[in-house]
Design a protein around this motif. Structure first.
Motif, PDB file in Angstrom:
ATOM      1  N   ASP A   1       0.733  -1.229   0.025  1.00 14.36           N
ATOM      2  CA  ASP A   1       0.008   0.002   0.074  1.00 14.36           C
ATOM      3  C   ASP A   1       0.932   1.275   0.037  1.00 14.36           C
ATOM      4  O   ASP A   1       1.972   1.304   0.507  1.00 14.36           O
TER       5      ASP A   1
ATOM      6  N   VAL B   1      -2.799  10.857  -1.260  1.00 15.11           N
ATOM      7  CA  VAL B   1      -3.307  10.113  -2.431  1.00 15.11           C
ATOM      8  C   VAL B   1      -2.766   8.504  -2.225  1.00 15.11           C
ATOM      9  O   VAL B   1      -1.781   8.286  -2.001  1.00 15.11           O
ATOM     10  N   ASN B   2      -3.928   7.626  -1.963  1.00 16.63           N
ATOM     11  CA  ASN B   2      -3.734   6.382  -1.585  1.00 16.63           C
ATOM     12  C   ASN B   2      -3.637   5.361  -2.915  1.00 16.63           C
ATOM     13  O   ASN B   2      -4.470   5.594  -3.960  1.00 16.63           O
ATOM     14  N   GLY B   3      -2.682   4.487  -2.847  1.00 18.73           N
ATOM     15  CA  GLY B   3      -2.594   3.514  -4.028  1.00 18.73           C
ATOM     16  C   GLY B   3      -2.014   2.321  -3.684  1.00 18.73           C
ATOM     17  O   GLY B   3      -1.800   1.965  -2.308  1.00 18.73           O
ATOM     18  N   SER B   4      -1.549   1.521  -4.630  1.00 19.28           N
ATOM     19  CA  SER B   4      -0.641   0.489  -4.403  1.00 19.28           C
ATOM     20  C   SER B   4       0.359   0.171  -5.236  1.00 19.28           C
ATOM     21  O   SER B   4      -0.095   0.722  -6.533  1.00 19.28           O
TER      22      SER B   4
ATOM     23  N   GLN C   1      -1.433   1.264  -8.961  1.00 24.61           N
ATOM     24  CA  GLN C   1      -3.154   1.781  -8.897  1.00 24.61           C
ATOM     25  C   GLN C   1      -3.201   2.873  -7.935  1.00 24.61           C
ATOM     26  O   GLN C   1      -2.675   2.800  -6.717  1.00 24.61           O
ATOM     27  N   VAL C   2      -3.796   3.818  -8.477  1.00 21.51           N
ATOM     28  CA  VAL C   2      -3.877   4.857  -7.432  1.00 21.51           C
ATOM     29  C   VAL C   2      -5.761   5.135  -7.514  1.00 21.51           C
ATOM     30  O   VAL C   2      -6.393   5.201  -8.560  1.00 21.51           O
ATOM     31  N   GLN C   3      -6.027   5.070  -6.264  1.00 21.93           N
ATOM     32  CA  GLN C   3      -7.636   5.077  -5.954  1.00 21.93           C
ATOM     33  C   GLN C   3      -8.179   6.222  -6.321  1.00 21.93           C
ATOM     34  O   GLN C   3      -8.068   7.440  -5.619  1.00 21.93           O
ATOM     35  N   GLY C   4      -9.069   6.098  -7.484  1.00 26.51           N
ATOM     36  CA  GLY C   4     -10.022   7.182  -7.647  1.00 26.51           C
ATOM     37  C   GLY C   4      -9.353   8.319  -8.542  1.00 26.51           C
ATOM     38  O   GLY C   4      -9.843   9.472  -8.721  1.00 26.51           O
TER      39      GLY C   4
ATOM     40  N   PRO D   1      -6.568   8.034 -11.359  1.00 24.51           N
ATOM     41  CA  PRO D   1      -5.713   7.379 -12.391  1.00 24.51           C
ATOM     42  C   PRO D   1      -4.811   8.297 -13.102  1.00 24.51           C
ATOM     43  O   PRO D   1      -3.607   7.846 -13.453  1.00 24.51           O
TER      44      PRO D   1
ATOM     45  N   ASN E   1      -1.253   7.577 -11.694  1.00 27.86           N
ATOM     46  CA  ASN E   1      -0.451   6.405 -12.130  1.00 27.86           C
ATOM     47  C   ASN E   1       0.815   6.613 -12.457  1.00 27.86           C
ATOM     48  O   ASN E   1       2.012   5.964 -12.399  1.00 27.86           O
TER      49      ASN E   1
END
Length: 188
Positions: A83, A96-99, A126-129, A131, A134
């Motif tokens: 994460d 900004v949250n992603g994985s 992947q970036v939540q909401g 893109p 990215n």
């Protein structure tokens, strides 16, 4: 005579049970000539590296946490999904949250006597909401992979683990399987 048979049988069963219980931990398998490290052991080794926060310039801070390992036997590689929370350190804004999915090979280093992650790359971002982030996260992920996982030791052999009946042994071929990593050993 019957008592001696029962005693020998009990010792044999106890030795077999000990061997079976020991299979869950890193250890040398005399029948296959290899050390085996379970997925759980490897996960524990990688967990020690996280959480961590890396800064890039004075602009971005990236917090990486919750590593999850996947062992890919087809490509003989280890995939670490982490994460990521990116924070702009200048402008106040929510992170900004992603994985990130980081893909690493495996190699043995004789100097360190260790099985290391090798040549990590970014497989997936992947970036939540959002893109649009990215590409930025992928660029940061490439740096993260090198800084965080390049040459990271999954297991360091103790000197006595590289001797068998007084003979030195050396790790050889390393095989990634879905349930663990096997390291073939050869006489020196």
């Amino acid at each position: 005579m019957f008592r001696m048979f029962r005693a020998v049988t009990a010792v044999t069963i106890a030795a077999g049970m000990t061997a079976l219980c020991g299979a869950a931990y890193a250890g040398y398998n005399i029948w296959t000539g290899e050390y085996t490290f379970s997925k759980a052991e490897l996960q524990t080794a990688v967990d020690k590296r996280f959480p961590t926060t890396l800064r890039y310039g004075e602009l971005v801070s990236v917090k990486l946490s919750h590593p999850r390992l996947t062992l890919d036997g087809e490509t003989n590689r280890v995939i670490t999904l982490v994460d990521a929370a990116l924070t702009n350190t200048i402008l106040p804004a929510p992170p900004v949250n992603g994985s990130l999915a980081l893909n690493s090979g495996i190699r043995y280093d004789a100097t360190q006597r260790a099985v290391l992650l090798d040549n990590p790359t970014v497989d997936q971002v992947q970036v939540q909401g959002m893109p649009q982030y990215n590409e930025q996260l992928k660029a940061i992920g490439a740096v993260v992979a090198q800084q965080l996982l390049k040459d990271y030791p999954l297991y360091t052999f103790k000197p006595d683990e590289l001797k068998l009946n007084g003979t030195e042994i050396v790790p050889g071929a390393i095989t990634v399987a879905p349930d663990g990593i096997r390291v073939q050993v050869n006489q020196k």
